[in-house]
Design an enzyme around this catalytic site. Sequence first.
Site, PDB file in Angstrom:
ATOM      1  N   GLY A  55     -14.499  -7.414  10.961  1.00  0.00           N
ATOM      2  CA  GLY A  55     -14.635  -7.827  12.500  1.00  0.00           C
ATOM      3  C   GLY A  55     -13.581  -8.295  13.256  1.00  0.00           C
ATOM      4  N   CYS A 110      -9.743   0.229  14.388  1.00  0.00           N
ATOM      5  CA  CYS A 110     -10.846  -0.246  13.838  1.00  0.00           C
ATOM      6  C   CYS A 110     -12.619  -0.151  14.575  1.00  0.00           C
ATOM      7  CB  CYS A 110     -10.826  -1.677  14.465  1.00  0.00           C
ATOM      8  SG  CYS A 110     -11.548  -2.972  13.011  1.00  0.00           S
ATOM      9  N   ILE A 164      -3.788   5.960   7.418  1.00  0.00           N
ATOM     10  CA  ILE A 164      -4.955   6.205   8.267  1.00  0.00           C
ATOM     11  C   ILE A 164      -6.056   4.260   7.848  1.00  0.00           C
ATOM     12  CG2 ILE A 164      -5.608   8.132   8.203  1.00  0.00           C
ATOM     13  CD1 ILE A 164      -7.790   7.462   5.561  1.00  0.00           C
ATOM     14  N   ASN A 165      -6.923   4.098   8.944  1.00  0.00           N
ATOM     15  CA  ASN A 165      -7.426   3.110   8.717  1.00  0.00           C
ATOM     16  C   ASN A 165      -8.455   3.499   8.224  1.00  0.00           C
ATOM     17  OD1 ASN A 165      -9.239   0.225  10.002  1.00  0.00           O
ATOM     18  ND2 ASN A 165      -7.767   0.295  11.317  1.00  0.00           N
TER      19      ASN A 165
HETATM   20  C1  LIG Z   1     -10.874  -6.796   4.311  1.00  0.00           C
HETATM   21  C2  LIG Z   1      -9.714  -5.325   5.211  1.00  0.00           C
HETATM   22  C3  LIG Z   1      -9.522  -5.817   6.353  1.00  0.00           C
HETATM   23  C4  LIG Z   1      -8.214  -4.691   7.247  1.00  0.00           C
HETATM   24  N1  LIG Z   1      -8.878  -5.305   8.798  1.00  0.00           N
HETATM   25  C5  LIG Z   1      -7.444  -4.546   9.169  1.00  0.00           C
HETATM   26  C6  LIG Z   1      -7.102  -5.350  10.316  1.00  0.00           C
HETATM   27  O1  LIG Z   1      -6.928  -6.670  11.023  1.00  0.00           O
HETATM   28  N2  LIG Z   1      -6.502  -4.712  10.739  1.00  0.00           N
HETATM   29  C7  LIG Z   1      -6.361  -3.046  10.862  1.00  0.00           C
HETATM   30  O2  LIG Z   1      -5.467  -2.053  11.282  1.00  0.00           O
HETATM   31  N3  LIG Z   1      -6.837  -2.853   9.366  1.00  0.00           N
HETATM   32  C8  LIG Z   1      -7.437  -3.403   8.917  1.00  0.00           C
HETATM   33  N4  LIG Z   1      -7.453  -2.865   7.840  1.00  0.00           N
HETATM   34  C9  LIG Z   1      -7.302  -1.244   6.945  1.00  0.00           C
HETATM   35  C10 LIG Z   1      -6.806  -1.422   6.418  1.00  0.00           C
HETATM   36  O3  LIG Z   1      -4.395  -1.957   6.828  1.00  0.00           O
HETATM   37  C11 LIG Z   1      -6.257   0.211   5.510  1.00  0.00           C
HETATM   38  O4  LIG Z   1      -5.607   0.963   6.883  1.00  0.00           O
HETATM   39  C12 LIG Z   1      -7.150   0.561   4.668  1.00  0.00           C
HETATM   40  O5  LIG Z   1      -7.628  -0.682   4.487  1.00  0.00           O
HETATM   41  C13 LIG Z   1      -6.232   2.226   4.096  1.00  0.00           C
HETATM   42  O6  LIG Z   1      -5.989   1.374   3.291  1.00  0.00           O
HETATM   43  P1  LIG Z   1      -6.514   1.313   1.362  1.00  0.00           P
HETATM   44  O7  LIG Z   1      -7.426   2.055   0.922  1.00  0.00           O
HETATM   45  O8  LIG Z   1      -5.134   1.022   0.427  1.00  0.00           O
HETATM   46  O9  LIG Z   1      -6.939   0.024   1.825  1.00  0.00           O
HETATM   47  C14 LIG Z   1      -8.528  -3.677   6.825  1.00  0.00           C
HETATM   48  C15 LIG Z   1      -9.550  -2.851   5.325  1.00  0.00           C
HETATM   49  C16 LIG Z   1      -9.704  -4.329   4.830  1.00  0.00           C
HETATM   50  C17 LIG Z   1     -10.111  -3.534   3.219  1.00  0.00           C
END
Ligand SMILES: Cc1cc2nc3c(=O)[nH]c(=O)nc-3n(C[C@H](O)[C@H](O)[C@H](O)COP(=O)(O)O)c2cc1C
Length: 284
Positions: A55, A110, A164-165
């Site tokens: 969040g 987000c 991607i997010n």
């Molecule tokens: C615990 C956690 C916190 C995250 N916080 C943010 C954030 O503050 N802002 C954002 O743009 N993405 C956030 N993300 C998304 C990641 O930056 C990323 O886009 C997403 O996890 C996909 O990459 P991954 O599969 O390698 O984790 C978060 C992801 C995780 C797991």
Amino acid sequence: MRILNASGCLDALAAPEVARQLDAFVTKTVTPEPREGNAPPRIAETAHGMLNAIGLANPGRERFLDDHLPRLRELGVPLWVSVGGFCADDYAETCSRLDDIEAIELNLSCPNVDEAADSAAEIVSACRRATELTLYAKLSAAHPDVAEVARAVATAGADGLSLINTLRAIALDRHLRPALARGSGGLSGPALKPIALHAVSVSHEATGLPIVGMGGIESGRDALEFVACGARDIALGTVLFTDPGAAGRVRAELDAACAEAGVASPEDAATLAKSPETERKVPA
Ligand SMILES: Cc1cc2nc3c(=O)[nH]c(=O)nc-3n(C[C@H](O)[C@H](O)[C@H](O)COP(=O)(O)O)c2cc1C
């Protein structure tokens, strides 16, 4: 190809030695006001990824600028600041207060906050007017046509895309109740990779903008696949929770991954995976 961390997946002040392995460090998203984030539990494991509903917990803009940013500068790693908000003015105000960093990443995607933001293009336009710094727009793959959103933010002045997010999802506990207090959360990790590769591929074809690809990257081979789909750089997210040394390892694995794929370097893999779908230029 440079290796960054995905926003929110690394606290560089707590683990500076991990941040120093990166080609650039991306901060957790900063919002105008401090945020405690959602109630716990806010992390759950799933079969092929992780669910989080943090969040956007963060110290808020003023404390970030006065306290966190100066300390991050001491790391000696190029900095990207992830900016969030709940309307275009929120984003633009933070952008106008930033200088002397490598780039701003606008978190337009987000899944863990309820407040509806203005449209992605509207936010990018407002930020473009507020700063001359390099602006990356971070998009979600939840939109039915991510290439259309990519085109819109490119027209609005984005210099690059982060893709991607996490994607909104639910995990259940033993008693069949949602494992996260908030109910749903954002799914990250290996389950995202095929979705992210598609989003990178069609967004690259639609805009030609530089792209930071992310979503389930765990190995040199994964990183190379993102480059083959059109990413210039890649970011490591969930993998850092289990392997803080992943940046060094992924970099070391690249030579072998290139050899196995029959390319001399990651740059030679660029857009090898151009798909018939993007060549047809008509919806499937
Ligand atoms: C615990 C956690 C916190 C995250 N916080 C943010 C954030 O503050 N802002 C954002 O743009 N993405 C956030 N993300 C998304 C990641 O930056 C990323 O886009 C997403 O996890 C996909 O990459 P991954 O599969 O390698 O984790 C978060 C992801 C995780 C797991």
